[in-house]
Design an enzyme around this catalytic site. Sequence first.
Site, PDB file in Angstrom:
ATOM      1  N   GLU A   1      -4.501   1.717   2.600  1.00 49.65           N
ATOM      2  CA  GLU A   1      -4.434   1.519   4.041  1.00 49.65           C
ATOM      3  C   GLU A   1      -5.349   2.546   4.723  1.00 49.65           C
ATOM      4  OE1 GLU A   1      -0.570   1.846   5.908  1.00 49.65           O
ATOM      5  OE2 GLU A   1      -1.339   1.052   7.789  1.00 49.65           O
TER       6      GLU A   1
ATOM      7  N   GLY B   1       1.348  11.432   5.465  1.00 51.39           N
ATOM      8  CA  GLY B   1       2.689  11.714   4.955  1.00 51.39           C
ATOM      9  C   GLY B   1       3.007  10.940   3.695  1.00 51.39           C
ATOM     10  N   ALA B   2       2.880   9.628   3.779  1.00 46.12           N
ATOM     11  CA  ALA B   2       3.230   8.786   2.635  1.00 46.12           C
ATOM     12  C   ALA B   2       2.754   7.370   2.904  1.00 46.12           C
ATOM     13  CB  ALA B   2       4.736   8.789   2.403  1.00 46.12           C
TER      14      ALA B   2
ATOM     15  N   GLU C   1       3.477   3.056   2.055  1.00 47.74           N
ATOM     16  CA  GLU C   1       4.518   2.089   1.689  1.00 47.74           C
ATOM     17  C   GLU C   1       4.081   1.004   0.718  1.00 47.74           C
ATOM     18  OE1 GLU C   1       3.068   2.328   4.813  1.00 47.74           O
ATOM     19  OE2 GLU C   1       2.772   0.345   5.688  1.00 47.74           O
ATOM     20  N   ASN C   2       3.097   1.247  -0.166  1.00 45.07           N
ATOM     21  CA  ASN C   2       2.664   0.234  -1.133  1.00 45.07           C
ATOM     22  C   ASN C   2       3.861  -0.487  -1.748  1.00 45.07           C
ATOM     23  OD1 ASN C   2       0.023   1.655  -0.957  1.00 45.07           O
ATOM     24  ND2 ASN C   2       1.153   3.203  -2.095  1.00 45.07           N
TER      25      ASN C   2
ATOM     26  N   HIS D   1      11.435   5.991   6.081  1.00 48.26           N
ATOM     27  CA  HIS D   1      10.353   5.288   6.771  1.00 48.26           C
ATOM     28  C   HIS D   1       9.610   4.361   5.805  1.00 48.26           C
ATOM     29  CE1 HIS D   1       7.074   4.950   9.822  1.00 48.26           C
ATOM     30  NE2 HIS D   1       6.327   4.799   8.744  1.00 48.26           N
ATOM     31  N   GLU D   2       9.197   4.901   4.677  1.00 51.28           N
ATOM     32  CA  GLU D   2       8.410   4.084   3.736  1.00 51.28           C
ATOM     33  C   GLU D   2       9.276   2.971   3.151  1.00 51.28           C
ATOM     34  OE1 GLU D   2       5.407   4.696   4.145  1.00 51.28           O
ATOM     35  OE2 GLU D   2       5.654   6.695   4.986  1.00 51.28           O
TER      36      GLU D   2
ATOM     37  N   HIS E   1       9.617   0.122   5.562  1.00 54.43           N
ATOM     38  CA  HIS E   1       8.414  -0.710   5.644  1.00 54.43           C
ATOM     39  C   HIS E   1       8.494  -1.928   4.722  1.00 54.43           C
ATOM     40  CE1 HIS E   1       5.496   0.954   8.354  1.00 54.43           C
ATOM     41  NE2 HIS E   1       5.336   2.103   7.734  1.00 54.43           N
TER      42      HIS E   1
ATOM     43  N   GLU F   1       4.390   0.009  12.559  1.00 54.69           N
ATOM     44  CA  GLU F   1       4.642   1.454  12.641  1.00 54.69           C
ATOM     45  C   GLU F   1       5.658   1.826  13.725  1.00 54.69           C
ATOM     46  OE1 GLU F   1       4.068   3.199  10.305  1.00 54.69           O
ATOM     47  OE2 GLU F   1       2.393   2.261   9.242  1.00 54.69           O
TER      48      GLU F   1
HETATM   49  N1  TRP Z   1       1.274   3.431   6.629  1.00 56.61           N
HETATM   50  C1  TRP Z   1       1.562   4.806   6.324  1.00 56.61           C
HETATM   51  C2  TRP Z   1       2.887   5.120   7.012  1.00 56.61           C
HETATM   52  O1  TRP Z   1       2.983   5.179   8.193  1.00 56.61           O
HETATM   53  C3  TRP Z   1       0.576   5.812   6.769  1.00 56.61           C
HETATM   54  C4  TRP Z   1      -0.843   5.682   6.415  1.00 56.61           C
HETATM   55  C5  TRP Z   1      -1.755   4.924   6.983  1.00 56.61           C
HETATM   56  C6  TRP Z   1      -1.555   6.477   5.511  1.00 56.61           C
HETATM   57  N2  TRP Z   1      -3.001   5.179   6.509  1.00 56.61           N
HETATM   58  C7  TRP Z   1      -2.892   6.129   5.613  1.00 56.61           C
HETATM   59  C8  TRP Z   1      -1.171   7.442   4.620  1.00 56.61           C
HETATM   60  C9  TRP Z   1      -3.881   6.778   4.884  1.00 56.61           C
HETATM   61  C10 TRP Z   1      -2.164   8.073   3.883  1.00 56.61           C
HETATM   62  C11 TRP Z   1      -3.491   7.760   4.024  1.00 56.61           C
HETATM   63  O2  TRP Z   1       3.871   5.250   6.398  1.00 56.61           O
HETATM   64 ZN    ZN Z   2       4.571   3.813   8.583  1.00 55.75          ZN
END
Ligand code: TRP
Ligand code: ZN
Length: 863
Positions: free
Chosen positions: A124, A264-265, A267-268, A300-301, A304, A323
């Site tokens: 992402e 932060g993290a 959500e794959n 949060h993850e 998602h 988000e």
């Molecule tokens: N989708 C992720 C979240 O909000 C965050 C995210 C988006 C992200 N782009 C990213 C994390 C690039 C790391 C690198 O949980």
């Molecule tokens: Zn998110």
Amino acid sequence: MARTETPVTFLRSDYKEPAFTIKSVDLDIALIPARTIVVNRMMMQRSAGSQNQPLVLHGEEQELVSVRVNGEIIREYELTPQSLTLHNLPDNFELSITSANAPEKNTTLMGLYVSNGNFFTQCEAEGFRRITYFLDRPDVMATYQVTLRALKNDFPVLLSNGNLIKQEELGNGWHSAVWQDPFPKPSYLFALVAGKLQAIQRTIKSQSGKEKLLQVWVESKDLDKTEHAMDSLIASIKWDEERFGLELDLDRFMIVAVGDFNMGAMENKGLNIFNTKFVLAKPETASDVDYGNVESVVAHEYFHNWTGNRVTCRDWFQLSLKEGLTVFRDQEFSADQMGSESGRAVKRIEDVRVLRQVQFPEDAGPMAHPIRPDSYQEINNFYTVTVYEKGSEVVRMQQTLLGREGFRKGMDLYFKRHDGQAVTCDDFVAAMADANQKDLTQFKRWYSQAGTPRVKVEESFVSGTYQVTLTQSCPATPGQDKKEPFHIPLLYRLIGDSASSEQLFELTESSQTITVPGLSKKPVLSINRNFSAPVVLDFEQPESELLILLKEDDDAFNRWEAAQKLFMRSILNGKALDAELVSALRAILRDAALDPAFKDLLFTLPAESYLYEQVSVIDPQAIHQARRQVRGQLATALQDDWLWAYQEHQTPGSYKPDAKSAGKRSLKNLALNMLADSGYTKTDDIAFAQYQSANNMTDQYGALAVLVNFSLSHAQACLSNFHEQFKSDALVIDKWFALQATRQIDLQDTSAVLTNVLALRKHPDFNIKNPNRARSLIHAFCMNNPGAFHQPSAETYQFWAEHVIELNHINPQVAARLARALDRWKQFAPNYQVHMKSALEFISKQMNLSSDVAEVIQKALNS
Ligand code: TRP
Ligand code: ZN
């Protein structure tokens, strides 16, 4: 991340359906750090009405090896640094592309990269195009089968999305694993991990009785720090079943921690990848705040999986669809985990503080954008507090307008209509509106208009009739000069009128009046309770009334708010807190019925970044000093009470991270700060004793921070000791850097922090390529230490510019975050502005600026 001279602007209004869709993807990846080979077989289908259109695939930073259509090598195609175009294609065909990339050289941490010898991905928003050529956009959803191959000794663990269906030995020390994800997904949710990792695992039964395997994967040295993440995951799964009826859909759910990560993290699907900072926790190394952050990011993850993955975004302009909604869900989860009504209020206050300190300035600056932006140059720049935190407020307002049950009905309809689809913010609001037969047409302006609305409050009380007139306005933002009225839900209550209960007023016109007749005396207005709308109130409420709210309001948020307003007036007007207020504050500090965590927040003064937003011209040193003045008065006037609070809120015995114990520790450590600030001479010894006897990071760091911030005699020795004790724990060394970068300035020697930061920049443990470490020193100094950073001279701003440029070549995302530090430069007094402007211009003149940094700097300079 395209490096272009003339920036390309993408518009929401340009959305077109894709000319082709991809039904299924079969990836075969040979993982070699220097040169990884990717074979990608896709089943392609032409979309109706796209006859004669070419197929334009995204692709970056790859070496194209071969292209096959239905097995036949193709040699006629157009290749650019960003795309691969094929002509004259049939309606249905198999497209097979082989390409290579260099993970060990990838410092951007987007696509496939190596961290500490292991492979990770981050796709992402547009990272998948660095792994293979693809229609890398969220409305192209496919099922994936992934074969990973690697040397078994170096990469014993091979993970990807979904279910493990096969593992094989391949000879020559190689092995492979095949993963299948049954749910169609956009490419941004693809992930793989390979390397030397170990997991803790648990099996649970979900709501419908199915067995689920849960794993947390880390480097072996970190296995003893995984329990809290696992507990948080289990709690999240349970909460989503109970609150929203949403169950985990895969048989297996994995979390993996990595030390090099941009945010932060992520959500794959079935394989969440986390910054170690938001997974690892044990009492000796993680603070109470860290424990809370792990819990909320894990939640949060996980959340998602439904809000983002099962129902995803049609295009990146819709980012807040997933988000904002998911932040709302994690905030509600964390509030429920607090275990009490007053705990919920504490969580709400913390969330509002972030909104005001970071999002309000964004909404007033050159990067202001609606939660659903209309344009962007670089999508990575739009993972913002506006899209996330204001987005959450916009979802929360819908819950306030519809009630909890109505909101749940809307969520149910949203999933019933859109499961498996890529949709828009309009679809979300339509589900809310239709499930409740509520017209949300005007409400949708929250999605299209940027800026923080202001609501002016004017009261009158004439012969028993109380009237309050509410007038709304919204300042101009880039590209939006005029705003239409918002639909603003305001919770209010008239205090002093015993019959009055909390009401919801829906402000929809520019100006409206509430009339209450038949009152014997003027009531005290408690409005925007629980911060029901993300607005600024222009309300000259008399101090005597604020004092009543502070003492009596049954809305904990507004009680806190009354104190904040009183402090703010005192700071901005440079006048001391009066005796009556001080005694009311003393009573609150001593009130056994109130949560220590609430008291900690109540006595924490408004942040400098929020104070900046209250003045037309920012004099940062004047604000810094005025704030310290008021804090000093609080410290001195209540010195005995702080001593009492310090002694009264000890948490003996083994460490527990629960909200109640954490609240006690936070108030105790605030008390220690106040004692230091009051000049209480024994503070040095008390803090030193606490540092030495602490059995947890909150107390050890809390003591160290007081020693360092007030330059007490044990500071240097404890700083060295801390480094020695934790030198092999990266996350704690980050704290060690951050503490020194954010230390309070000595008013007699205002450049000492910069001098120290410059020395730390050369410390052997500093590594600018690691985002956590870079942020712990550079971002911390430039963004979290306004008193030290904003000096009326060139040095600090030049330091900032040099680091934006250095990071730009290594990691554009990390650089662009830092670049935001001077967003509000136009607001500063002239003797600061000159230096800020030359620093901005210095960056803008550089060659090879990434689109990430270029967009931020240009927008600032053009403001
Ligand atoms: N989708 C992720 C979240 O909000 C965050 C995210 C988006 C992200 N782009 C990213 C994390 C690039 C790391 C690198 O949980
Ligand atoms: Zn998110």
